[in-house]
Enzyme design. Structure first.
Site, PDB file in Angstrom:
ATOM      1  N   GLU A  33       6.568   1.791  -2.148  1.00 27.82           N
ATOM      2  CA  GLU A  33       6.969   3.101  -1.619  1.00 27.82           C
ATOM      3  C   GLU A  33       7.595   2.965  -0.237  1.00 27.82           C
ATOM      4  O   GLU A  33       7.088   3.506   0.762  1.00 27.82           O
ATOM      5  CB  GLU A  33       5.775   4.052  -1.569  1.00 27.82           C
ATOM      6  CG  GLU A  33       5.350   4.541  -2.927  1.00 27.82           C
ATOM      7  CD  GLU A  33       4.232   5.578  -2.885  1.00 27.82           C
ATOM      8  OE1 GLU A  33       3.642   5.785  -1.819  1.00 27.82           O
ATOM      9  OE2 GLU A  33       3.967   6.183  -3.924  1.00 27.82           O
TER      10      GLU A  33
ATOM     11  N   GLU B 148       3.413   5.034 -10.821  1.00 21.15           N
ATOM     12  CA  GLU B 148       2.079   5.502 -10.412  1.00 21.15           C
ATOM     13  C   GLU B 148       1.985   6.992 -10.645  1.00 21.15           C
ATOM     14  O   GLU B 148       2.919   7.736 -10.345  1.00 21.15           O
ATOM     15  CB  GLU B 148       1.884   5.317  -8.900  1.00 21.15           C
ATOM     16  CG  GLU B 148       1.763   3.922  -8.399  1.00 21.15           C
ATOM     17  CD  GLU B 148       1.571   3.936  -6.873  1.00 21.15           C
ATOM     18  OE1 GLU B 148       1.124   4.960  -6.326  1.00 21.15           O
ATOM     19  OE2 GLU B 148       1.888   2.922  -6.254  1.00 21.15           O
TER      20      GLU B 148
HETATM   21  C1  GLA Z   1       0.893   5.773  -3.278  1.00 21.48           C
HETATM   22  C2  GLA Z   1       0.735   4.286  -3.116  1.00 21.48           C
HETATM   23  C3  GLA Z   1      -0.534   3.756  -3.702  1.00 21.48           C
HETATM   24  C4  GLA Z   1      -1.674   4.681  -3.426  1.00 21.48           C
HETATM   25  C5  GLA Z   1      -1.346   6.045  -3.955  1.00 21.48           C
HETATM   26  C6  GLA Z   1      -2.475   7.040  -3.789  1.00 21.48           C
HETATM   27  O1  GLA Z   1       1.570   6.156  -4.389  1.00 21.48           O
HETATM   28  O2  GLA Z   1       1.814   3.570  -3.621  1.00 21.48           O
HETATM   29  O3  GLA Z   1      -0.776   2.498  -3.127  1.00 21.48           O
HETATM   30  O4  GLA Z   1      -1.889   4.745  -2.058  1.00 21.48           O
HETATM   31  O5  GLA Z   1      -0.255   6.540  -3.252  1.00 21.48           O
HETATM   32  O6  GLA Z   1      -2.106   8.305  -4.267  1.00 21.48           O
END
Ligand code: GLA
Length: 649
Positions: free
Chosen positions: A143, A299
């Protein structure tokens, strides 16, 4: 087959647990896991101290269990020994605050020391696992831009000056682009230029815009440096990174050509009954970013997250619909954050596929059921979605439109997008979200939500597209500035004015909570403006205040097409007065009409996917019989329970 799985962080657990992980993954139908996203400190304990043994064992276990690995490059959280040795890699905020290690993403994107260490780690990872049977894909960073998207340190300042030299060549061109005649800001040498640090008042807006461009490029350069190493060592392995589609600092359109497959993270809020609209928009952005290619939901949560004020869990049964929504929007993978809910650390209250309670739990039961359901529809993967409507989104315009010192701080690019996306979604119309300079020839309707920064070349392409028969719908705060954040003179809308047949003489933003009434009916919020007809017809007018009787909604025949303009943020009925005739003129129809509120129908290849986002049951009648993919039965209607879904073909 649609891949199923999640982030797997075995380093958080004693090794004895790993065998149970493999058994449970098998039970749940897990086929793909993301490994090692935050493992840098675990694989490297010092500049020359690499410890890959545990990861070798994890990769071997995965391979033996038939689970593919999306192996992360681990560069999203530099280890403590590195920031101790090189504190200069830490990012610096606008006000000079140095961000300490202890969280994650604490690196300045322009730090050459950070990049050097990252490159060495990636080189070793790629070499070590190049031929490993579990390796399916590379996951660069994590991210990008989520916590730290820019750094205002001295090294970044130097890199910014280099970037400006490349862009402008000489300092007079920069003075011109940044309108530095204003407030005595004229530069005589590039060396005088700084990042837009906290200043006495608004820093120069064009400088801020260029710094947003530069910072996006600096993060992209980190990504590309890693990608180049991976492609050299493992040319056959796909490379990706997990975007957050609507993350302002990261221009997904600029990045995605450098990925082999697009991937996104999405966390719909179960407490928000309209969160499926934001999820849909997120998915449509990511799918469109690589021309409609299937993408990965990298995710999403199985239930609650840990980072909202109140972290409401998904309701029983809701996991299926939120996950399948991604599939309905073109995903070829449904992955969660994370496999096993953490025992300690900042995310211990974030849900996982295996919750604290263990596998004998509602969440794991729902996970298993979905895994089995996806495995039963192997033909879905790889199928595509084809839409006839697009929304235009340009990150540079977003950055420019939300600079400080503007007509109204209430306007926002996400709000403008959603104000157009929601009514299309509610009509069952699938949309792509593309850059304004993308090929628009396949679209019949193009919607332009507040394209504040408008280049003359873009306007002329939109003119050609409309002239050739397109239905163009444009909302307020479009065509205000050029790429240097300089006003288009002679009436706002600038180079798009001839297409719309109107110019805008004066902005009249509305105070928070206020509205304007429109004639013949409807209301507008947030915005109004003095519109001058220059060939268009007013189909709606402001009916009160200083603008009474003046155009609020206009239509203009342009070549074989039509251009519509909305000079306020309209209510649903006013939006309908524009969208319905535009869609009808283009003969664009929903995948399935007459659906109850909250029920979504999406076509993907030969499949029709029905999703009930509501907690009330719904009965759907089909225009002709279809086959239910779950059991092979031919059906002429479907009863969807609360949060129910159906996959038909
Ligand atoms: C992001 C991150 C993950 C985790 C999630 C929690 O998407 O990439 O590592 O921290 O948030 O919601």
């Amino acid at each position: 087959m649609i891949a199923f799985g999640g982030d797997y962080n075995p380093e958080q657990w004693p090794e004895e647990i790993w065998a149970e992980d493999m058994a449970l993954m098998k039970e749940a139908g897990v086929t793909l896991v993301t490994v090692g996203v935050f493992s840098w400190a675990q694989v490297q304990a010092g500049p020359d101290d690499f410890r890959f043994g545990w990861l070798d064992r994890v990769m071997d276990l995965l391979a033996d269990s038939g689970v593919a690995a999306d192996l992360a490059t681990m560069t999203a959280s530099p280890p403590p020994w590195l920031t101790r040795l090189h504190p200069e890699i830490l990012p610096v905020r606008q006000d000079g605050t140095v961000l300490s290690p202890g969280g994650r993403q604490h690196f300045s994107p322009s730090s050459h020391v950070y990049r050097r260490y990252a490159a060495e780690l990636v080189e070793r990872l790629a070499t070590r696992y190049a031929d490993h049977p579990a390796l399916a894909m590379w996951h660069i960073g994590n991210e990008f831009g989520c916590h730290v998207s820019a750094s205002y340190d001295d090294e970044s300042a130097g890199a910014f000056r280099g970037w400006l030299r490349d862009r402008y060549g000489d300092v007079e061109a920069l003075n011109d682009a940044w309108s530095t005649a204003f407030w005595s800001q004229r530069y005589t040498d590039f060396e005088e230029v700084l990042p837009p640090r906290v200043a006495a008042t608004y820093p120069n807006p064009a400088q801020q815009l260029d710094f947003a461009r530069f910072s996006n490029d600096a993060m992209l350069a980190c990504y590309q440096a890693e990608a180049a190493i991976l492609r050299r060592i493992t040319p056959a392995v796909r490379v990706t990174t997990n975007f957050l589609s609507l993350l302002k600092p990261v221009d997904v359109h600029k990045w995605s050509p450098h990925t082999d497959i697009a991937a996104v993270d999405c966390y719909p809020d179960p407490a928000d009954p309209r969160s499926y609209l934001w999820a849909g928009l997120t998915y449509d952005i990511i799918r469109s970013a690589r021309g409609g290619q299937p993408w990965l939901l990298m995710e999403h949560p199985t239930s609650a997250v840990n980072w909202r004020q109140v972290n409401v869990p998904q309701r029983p049964g809701q996991l299926r619909v939120t996950s399948l929504q991604a599939v309905a929007h073109g995903a070829d993978a449904v992955l969660y954050f994370q496999w096993r809910q953490s025992r300690g650390g900042a995310e211990k209250f974030h849900s996982g596929m295996v919750p604290h309670a263990g596998p004998d739990s509602r969440i794991f039961t729902e996970v298993k059921a979905l895994g089995a359901e996806l495995a039963a529809v192997p033909g879905l993967a790889g199928t595509r979605i084809s839409n006839e409507v697009s929304l235009l989104l340009d990150w540079e315009s977003w950055w420019a439109s939300e600079l400080d010192s503007r007509p109204s701080a209430l306007t926002s690019q996400p709000d403008a997008l959603m104000s157009c996306y929601a009514p299309l979604f509610e009509r069952g119309i699938g949309v792509d979200v593309v850059h304004p300079d993308a090929d628009l020839s396949r679209y019949k309707v193009v919607v332009v939500p507040s394209l504040y920064l408008l280049r003359a070349a873009t306007a002329s392409r939109l003119a050609d597209w409309t002239r050739a028969g397109g239905q163009l719908v444009v909302t307020f705060l479009t065509g205000i500035v050029d790429e240097c954040d300089r006003i288009h003179l002679g009436g706002y809308l600038g180079p798009l004015a001839p297409v719309l047949g109107v110019t805008v003489e004066e902005h009249v933003p509305l105070p928070e909570g206020a509205h304007v009434t429109l004639a013949p009916s409807g209301t507008g919020t947030m915005w109004s403006e003095r519109v001058i007809l220059r060939g268009a017809t007013a189909i709606g007018t402001f009916s009160g205040g200083d603008l009474a009787g003046e155009p609020a909604v206009t239509r203009h025949a342009f070549g074989s097409g039509t251009a519509w303009y909305l000079a306020t943020r309209p209510d649903a009925a006013t939006m309908a007065a524009v969208l319905d005739p535009a869609l009808a003129a283009a003969d664009v129809r929903p995948a399935l009409g007459g659906l109850p509120h909250g029920v979504q129908a999406a076509r993907r290849g030969p499949y029709l996917i029905l999703l009930n986002h509501a907690a009330q049951a719904a009965e759907i009648r089909l225009p002709s019989p279809m086959v239910n993919a779950a059991d092979g039965a031919t059906v002429s209607g479907v009863a969807l329970g609360p949060f129910g879904t159906a996959i038909l073909r």
